[in-house]
Design a protein around this motif. Sequence first.
Motif, PDB file in Angstrom:
ATOM      1  N   CYS A 189       1.348  -1.581  -0.002  1.00  0.00           N
ATOM      2  CA  CYS A 189      -0.108   0.026   0.198  1.00  0.00           C
ATOM      3  C   CYS A 189       0.683   1.462  -0.126  1.00  0.00           C
ATOM      4  N   LYS A 190       2.013   1.440   0.814  1.00  0.00           N
ATOM      5  CA  LYS A 190       2.972   2.164   0.432  1.00  0.00           C
ATOM      6  C   LYS A 190       3.447   2.502  -0.249  1.00  0.00           C
ATOM      7  N   ARG A 191       4.029   1.507  -1.071  1.00  0.00           N
ATOM      8  CA  ARG A 191       4.277   2.059  -2.758  1.00  0.00           C
ATOM      9  C   ARG A 191       3.097   2.207  -3.299  1.00  0.00           C
ATOM     10  N   VAL A 192       2.244   1.646  -3.048  1.00  0.00           N
ATOM     11  CA  VAL A 192       1.476   2.696  -4.047  1.00  0.00           C
ATOM     12  C   VAL A 192       1.273   3.812  -3.675  1.00  0.00           C
ATOM     13  N   ILE A 193       1.750   4.083  -2.850  1.00  0.00           N
ATOM     14  CA  ILE A 193       0.885   5.585  -2.156  1.00  0.00           C
ATOM     15  C   ILE A 193       2.054   6.468  -3.188  1.00  0.00           C
ATOM     16  N   ASP A 194       2.837   5.882  -3.120  1.00  0.00           N
ATOM     17  CA  ASP A 194       4.350   6.485  -3.573  1.00  0.00           C
ATOM     18  C   ASP A 194       4.180   7.179  -4.914  1.00  0.00           C
ATOM     19  N   ASN A 195       3.684   5.914  -5.721  1.00  0.00           N
ATOM     20  CA  ASN A 195       3.188   5.935  -6.936  1.00  0.00           C
ATOM     21  C   ASN A 195       2.003   7.313  -7.655  1.00  0.00           C
ATOM     22  N   VAL A 196       1.784   7.035  -6.230  1.00  0.00           N
ATOM     23  CA  VAL A 196       0.391   7.679  -6.955  1.00  0.00           C
ATOM     24  C   VAL A 196       0.509   9.475  -6.387  1.00  0.00           C
ATOM     25  N   GLU A 197       1.925   9.919  -6.021  1.00  0.00           N
ATOM     26  CA  GLU A 197       2.639  11.720  -5.220  1.00  0.00           C
ATOM     27  C   GLU A 197       3.067  11.423  -6.798  1.00  0.00           C
ATOM     28  N   LYS A 198       3.694  10.468  -7.417  1.00  0.00           N
ATOM     29  CA  LYS A 198       4.736  10.929  -8.315  1.00  0.00           C
ATOM     30  C   LYS A 198       3.763  10.718  -9.991  1.00  0.00           C
ATOM     31  N   VAL A 199       2.792  10.289  -9.788  1.00  0.00           N
ATOM     32  CA  VAL A 199       1.979  10.666 -10.851  1.00  0.00           C
ATOM     33  C   VAL A 199       0.772  11.680 -11.094  1.00  0.00           C
ATOM     34  N   LEU A 200       0.803  11.909  -9.948  1.00  0.00           N
ATOM     35  CA  LEU A 200      -0.045  13.964  -9.617  1.00  0.00           C
ATOM     36  C   LEU A 200       0.783  14.876  -9.694  1.00  0.00           C
ATOM     37  N   ALA A 201       2.084  13.928  -9.696  1.00  0.00           N
ATOM     38  CA  ALA A 201       3.091  15.102  -9.482  1.00  0.00           C
ATOM     39  C   ALA A 201       3.592  15.530 -11.372  1.00  0.00           C
ATOM     40  N   ILE A 202       3.392  14.646 -11.585  1.00  0.00           N
ATOM     41  CA  ILE A 202       3.130  14.944 -13.892  1.00  0.00           C
ATOM     42  C   ILE A 202       2.310  15.455 -14.174  1.00  0.00           C
ATOM     43  N   GLU A 203       1.043  15.333 -13.674  1.00  0.00           N
ATOM     44  CA  GLU A 203       0.104  16.179 -13.845  1.00  0.00           C
ATOM     45  C   GLU A 203       0.403  17.273 -13.785  1.00  0.00           C
ATOM     46  N   LEU A 204       0.619  17.492 -12.667  1.00  0.00           N
ATOM     47  CA  LEU A 204       0.817  19.210 -11.796  1.00  0.00           C
ATOM     48  C   LEU A 204       1.407  19.790 -13.299  1.00  0.00           C
ATOM     49  N   LEU A 205       3.500  18.838 -13.161  1.00  0.00           N
ATOM     50  CA  LEU A 205       3.882  19.880 -14.142  1.00  0.00           C
ATOM     51  C   LEU A 205       3.083  20.101 -15.274  1.00  0.00           C
ATOM     52  N   THR A 206       2.366  19.044 -16.016  1.00  0.00           N
ATOM     53  CA  THR A 206       1.840  18.822 -17.112  1.00  0.00           C
ATOM     54  C   THR A 206       0.594  20.116 -17.388  1.00  0.00           C
ATOM     55  N   ALA A 207      -0.642  20.499 -16.022  1.00  0.00           N
ATOM     56  CA  ALA A 207      -1.295  21.248 -16.418  1.00  0.00           C
ATOM     57  C   ALA A 207      -1.151  22.393 -16.069  1.00  0.00           C
ATOM     58  N   VAL A 208       0.238  22.339 -15.451  1.00  0.00           N
ATOM     59  CA  VAL A 208       0.412  24.226 -15.008  1.00  0.00           C
ATOM     60  C   VAL A 208       0.880  24.598 -16.881  1.00  0.00           C
ATOM     61  N   GLN A 209       1.936  23.462 -17.314  1.00  0.00           N
ATOM     62  CA  GLN A 209       2.218  23.869 -19.475  1.00  0.00           C
ATOM     63  C   GLN A 209       0.818  24.507 -19.831  1.00  0.00           C
ATOM     64  N   ALA A 210      -0.084  23.434 -19.109  1.00  0.00           N
ATOM     65  CA  ALA A 210      -1.360  23.690 -20.261  1.00  0.00           C
ATOM     66  C   ALA A 210      -2.015  25.595 -19.522  1.00  0.00           C
ATOM     67  N   ILE A 211      -1.531  25.654 -18.681  1.00  0.00           N
ATOM     68  CA  ILE A 211      -2.723  27.241 -18.561  1.00  0.00           C
ATOM     69  C   ILE A 211      -1.538  28.146 -19.127  1.00  0.00           C
ATOM     70  N   ASP A 212      -0.673  27.795 -19.653  1.00  0.00           N
ATOM     71  CA  ASP A 212       0.353  29.248 -19.878  1.00  0.00           C
ATOM     72  C   ASP A 212       0.128  29.076 -20.975  1.00  0.00           C
ATOM     73  N   PHE A 213      -0.689  28.342 -21.798  1.00  0.00           N
ATOM     74  CA  PHE A 213      -0.817  28.071 -23.222  1.00  0.00           C
ATOM     75  C   PHE A 213      -2.416  28.716 -23.406  1.00  0.00           C
ATOM     76  N   ARG A 214      -3.003  29.740 -22.223  1.00  0.00           N
ATOM     77  CA  ARG A 214      -3.838  30.288 -21.947  1.00  0.00           C
ATOM     78  C   ARG A 214      -4.210  31.421 -22.065  1.00  0.00           C
ATOM     79  N   ARG A 215      -2.427  31.937 -21.714  1.00  0.00           N
ATOM     80  CA  ARG A 215      -2.623  33.367 -21.405  1.00  0.00           C
ATOM     81  C   ARG A 215      -2.926  34.603 -22.645  1.00  0.00           C
ATOM     82  N   PRO A 216      -3.722  35.152 -22.341  1.00  0.00           N
ATOM     83  CA  PRO A 216      -3.296  36.075 -20.909  1.00  0.00           C
ATOM     84  C   PRO A 216      -4.774  35.927 -20.212  1.00  0.00           C
ATOM     85  N   LEU A 217      -5.428  34.561 -20.336  1.00  0.00           N
ATOM     86  CA  LEU A 217      -6.309  34.492 -19.476  1.00  0.00           C
ATOM     87  C   LEU A 217      -5.943  34.174 -18.434  1.00  0.00           C
ATOM     88  N   GLN A 218      -6.956  34.014 -17.141  1.00  0.00           N
ATOM     89  CA  GLN A 218      -6.334  33.752 -16.181  1.00  0.00           C
ATOM     90  C   GLN A 218      -7.284  32.676 -15.082  1.00  0.00           C
TER      91      GLN A 218
END
Length: 498
Positions: free
Chosen positions: A427-456
């Motif tokens: 279960c701890k290994r699963v949670i370690d992995n979830v953290e990694k996948v969420l971090a990848i989504e965050l990295l990707t999502a913020v990059q996508a937001i920057d392509f929406r500028r100047p909208l906030q």
Amino acid sequence: MSYNYLPLDRKHTDFQQIKNLLAFDQHVSITFDAHERIIKCRRYLDEKVKGSDALFYGINTGFGFLQNVKIDNTQLEQLQSNLLKSHACGLGEEVPKEIVKLMVMLKIKSLSYGHSGVQIDTVNRLMDMYNNDVLPVIFTQGSLGASGDLAPLSHLSLPLIGLGEVMHEGKKYPASEILKKFDWQPIALQSKEGLALINGTQFMSAYGLHNLIRCHRLLQWANIIAAISFDGFDGILEPLNPNIHAVRPHAGQVNTAATLRRLLNGSAIALQKKSQVQDPYSFRCIPQVHGATEDTIRYVESIFIQEINAVTDNPNIFPDEDLIVSGGNFHGQPLALGLDFLSIAMSELANISERRTYQLISGQRNLPAFLVKNPGLNSGFMIPQYTAAGIVSENKQLCTPASVDSISSSNNQEDHVSMGANAATKCKRVIDNVEKVLAIELLTAVQAIDFRRPLQSSPELEKVITAFREKVSFNETDRILHDDMLAAIEFIKADPQI
């Protein structure tokens, strides 16, 4: 309550107290009530054994299949020390420090009820070890999750008698060396004590509590990151309408929808006119999927709080009733089932997260393919999604339940076991992995937001985006994304500030 120490006795210990223990680096102490109950139980046991020829399991007999072998009163101390030495058979990785701390605390808590027959010196030494950062070296493999977490708890207990290894101030020492440093004499174990120490579910319970603390944090981040992805993908707000969730009122679903509405409130991106009629399920069904995980976390938490407020060694001693009763409170089935359920629920957070990452890099909704300028020359965010997909697939494999397995041991005396220890570590290994996948989504999502500028996006989400951009800059051209992914993982290790 004071933030200086956590009082341990038969009174209820709640989840927030466990979180505070680790967050504020508290000490632990049994109360006067617990002190008196421990002494009373030990005194009763001494009198009971001294005046009787009866066999009391694990007190004046062998263990497991050797239950009918009577041990002479002159050999009872040796019996208990032999038990610790013979059962210290752990292998694998060393258990992380925070989990070891929880194990020691939970063992003290269980003994504080005064149904285990230990001497007060033993409990005092466990407290001294905890409060002086003398933590036993314990290994992840060796417990079947029944008869107690025998091997891990044996390694926990060895330093009491001057054996085994401990970590102190970040370094590993032989326990005998640390005993000399603190002028501690080895504990001369009395009847029943070894068994009281190594019977119990403290390995499974400590892992479970540690996992649950992380689950609460990661669920918060999953909702925040999903909301950023929602705007990055130019999603439709309609599926978050409270009327939809009022007619299917699972608590987690209702809470998640409300959280997303709050997080997206005031977003210019969310309020702009949409060209699509519907979004993919990974966006439209966030409340239903994240909410189900929230409900599961709450349920599993209730199992573990019940468990830590319990006595789980064997046999149990009841001085007021003049009873010594052998049973099976050490069996980890409730924990094994809960840990397997938690693994599945948390795995789904990563599963739907990876799907949102995939949608964001797919070249839809006026976003460039792979979220990079000049795709072709640049591969952009193509391969982080590969990494997320591989991790999600690994989680699916790890989510095969441990609790459906069993294997006979102790010459078939212990013929059904929970495998809760395996459920705990994976279960701890699963949670370690979830953290990694969420971090990848965050990295990707913020990059996508920057392509929406100047909208906030919303004021709440822009705070997160700004803080993240202080750690990871916009990706103009291809660079080593491994470094960005590690920075994103580190970013979500802290509690969210919104």
